[in-house]
Design an enzyme around this catalytic site. Structure first.
Site, PDB file in Angstrom:
ATOM      1  N   MET A  36       0.766  -1.222  -0.082  1.00 23.24           N
ATOM      2  CA  MET A  36      -0.132   0.102  -0.036  1.00 23.24           C
ATOM      3  C   MET A  36       0.888   1.279  -0.012  1.00 23.24           C
ATOM      4  SD  MET A  36      -2.941  -1.159  -0.030  1.00 23.24           S
ATOM      5  CE  MET A  36      -4.448  -0.265   0.830  1.00 23.24           C
ATOM      6  N   CYS A  37       0.302   2.433   0.270  1.00 25.20           N
ATOM      7  CA  CYS A  37       1.299   3.647   0.018  1.00 25.20           C
ATOM      8  C   CYS A  37       0.411   4.572   1.078  1.00 25.20           C
ATOM      9  CB  CYS A  37       0.803   4.380  -1.446  1.00 25.20           C
ATOM     10  SG  CYS A  37       1.175   2.910  -2.817  1.00 25.20           S
ATOM     11  N   GLU A  38       1.034   5.861   0.939  1.00 25.34           N
ATOM     12  CA  GLU A  38       0.477   6.967   1.739  1.00 25.34           C
ATOM     13  C   GLU A  38       0.223   8.025   1.162  1.00 25.34           C
ATOM     14  OE1 GLU A  38       0.955   7.693   5.815  1.00 25.34           O
ATOM     15  OE2 GLU A  38       1.578   5.551   6.266  1.00 25.34           O
TER      16      GLU A  38
END
Lengths: 265, 265
Positions: free
Chosen positions: A1-3
């Site tokens: 995932m990412c931010e």
């Protein structure tokens, strides 16, 4: 995932403090080591700094932290690759021109069965589900609105139905901006905080940095920061709900649409 | 007017030396104080650093000088504004996606009667004749080639006729790249130099900097640098002629077309 990290402000404001918190999650306090990027709007123009390496080790990220670029709209992203290799063409944010405006997009999440999305003239350059969904959104928007509508709310309401369709394909938290509007869509994690007078102190969660916004602002400043997870202690971040689209302009929330429901801000 | 700098190489090469020379013309040895920008291609992706301030005073330009980003295709520009205000949206290079490739464009010169150029879906964001001519070129190319042709030479020959039409509107020196090809068009001033083994020393005209390319290269490296005016003493820069279009790939000139004439490289 990412931010994700976004900002909307009514006066040109630098994002050094929040970006410093985000950077730590790019390899130090977080696992997002597969690249990062940030886009600043200045007038109708924008500029993007990006690097397909860990943010915490990036010389360019250090410049962005130390060099206060002032902007009223910012979109930033740090990446933990799932779809698409670690490469510059797969590094968010992505920018395309539509209606004589630069649109910038960043996505957190993962989609399935996205390959068949019809992007027509907005052809992805990289291999991510994120860029593909961005190109699809722009293609659908252009087909519905050959010119930018006089009442943008009609565009945002149509955009919300498109985001709902992408949510059906998986996790789709996103930031989208043309420099005037900052649009957010949440399926799992997005938080916002709006800072205005009286300003107080804020302390980063990910780094030993405290800021006194009173020293940095004037009484009329309104600044909203959006992040996947709250970036500060001792401030009350609002969690967005699943299927919630928000539109921010000059720091203020001007529209909220929740999948199915329909409410003004 | 402005100054252009481009590079095509067969191995990822940094452009720090040449860019250092160009920077001096952005406010110190030259009058081009109205902004600067540089685009580096890495694979299918690209990243642009730009600043609407004098290059010689730009903190971001200093980073680009000191941080060796290695690329096989680079397009750079320093600006002395004529058409369009000094603003980020008017700062070259300009980038648009077509056929799933990012195309990057920089222009030196000034056009008249360009307002009526039909750009269709490639709408300019800023007010420069440069961005307008870029959008027109892409629009014409897309109409002629719905997909990128299997024999790109047909595209380059058509592009040459389009550039000839722009030359009829004024001064049109330009650089255009998709990361694989670097295309140049000259109406007044463009010079090129191709460096290959045996490599020697080069000394900047605009700064007291000398480089020994033998220390920086391997025997198989081929690097072509394009600039409005020669950047070094003691090297033999080739001046391009009016109406001459060149295509470079991996450092080598692969095609030359001169307005009216027609010759392979």
């Amino acid at each position: 995932m990412c931010e994700l990290l976004g900002m909307s402000a009514n006066v040109p404001t630098d994002i050094c403090f929040s970006f410093t918190g985000l950077v730590q999650r790019g390899g130090r306090t977080g696992p997002h080591v597969d690249g990062w990027g940030i886009t600043f709007y200045e007038g109708k123009g924008c500029r993007t700094f990006k690097d397909p390496v860990a943010c915490a080790q990036s010389q360019i990220a250090r410049l962005v932290q130390e060099y206060p670029i002032k902007s009223c709209a910012v979109v930033s992203h740090i990446r933990q690759a799932n779809r698409g290799s670690v490469a510059l063409e797969n590094t968010h944010p992505f920018t395309r021109e539509l209606w004589g405006r630069y649109w910038t997009f960043a996505h957190n999440g993962q989609l399935t069965n996205y390959e068949s999305l019809d992007c027509d003239r907005f052809e992805p350059v990289g291999q991510t589900d994120s860029e593909k969904s961005f190109c699809w959104l722009l293609n659908q928007l252009e087909k519905q609105f050959p010119v930018f509508p006089e009442t943008p709310e009609t565009l945002f309401r149509f955009l919300a139905t498109l985001c709902d369709q992408l949510m059906a394909l998986g996790v789709f938290n996103m930031l989208l901006s043309d420099g005037e509007y900052l649009i957010t869509y949440c399926t799992t994690n997005l938080h916002s905080i709006t800072r205005r007078a009286p300003f107080g102190q804020a302390k980063l969660i990910d780094d030993d940095v405290t800021i006194d916004f009173q020293q940095e602002t004037t009484p009329d400043d309104v600044v909203t920061v959006i992040a996947t997870q709250p970036l500060t202690h001792n401030e009350n971040w609002l969690k967005m709900e699943r299927g919630e689209l928000n539109v921010f302009r000059l720091g203020e929330k001007v529209l909220t649409i929740v999948s199915g429901k329909n409410q003004g801000a």
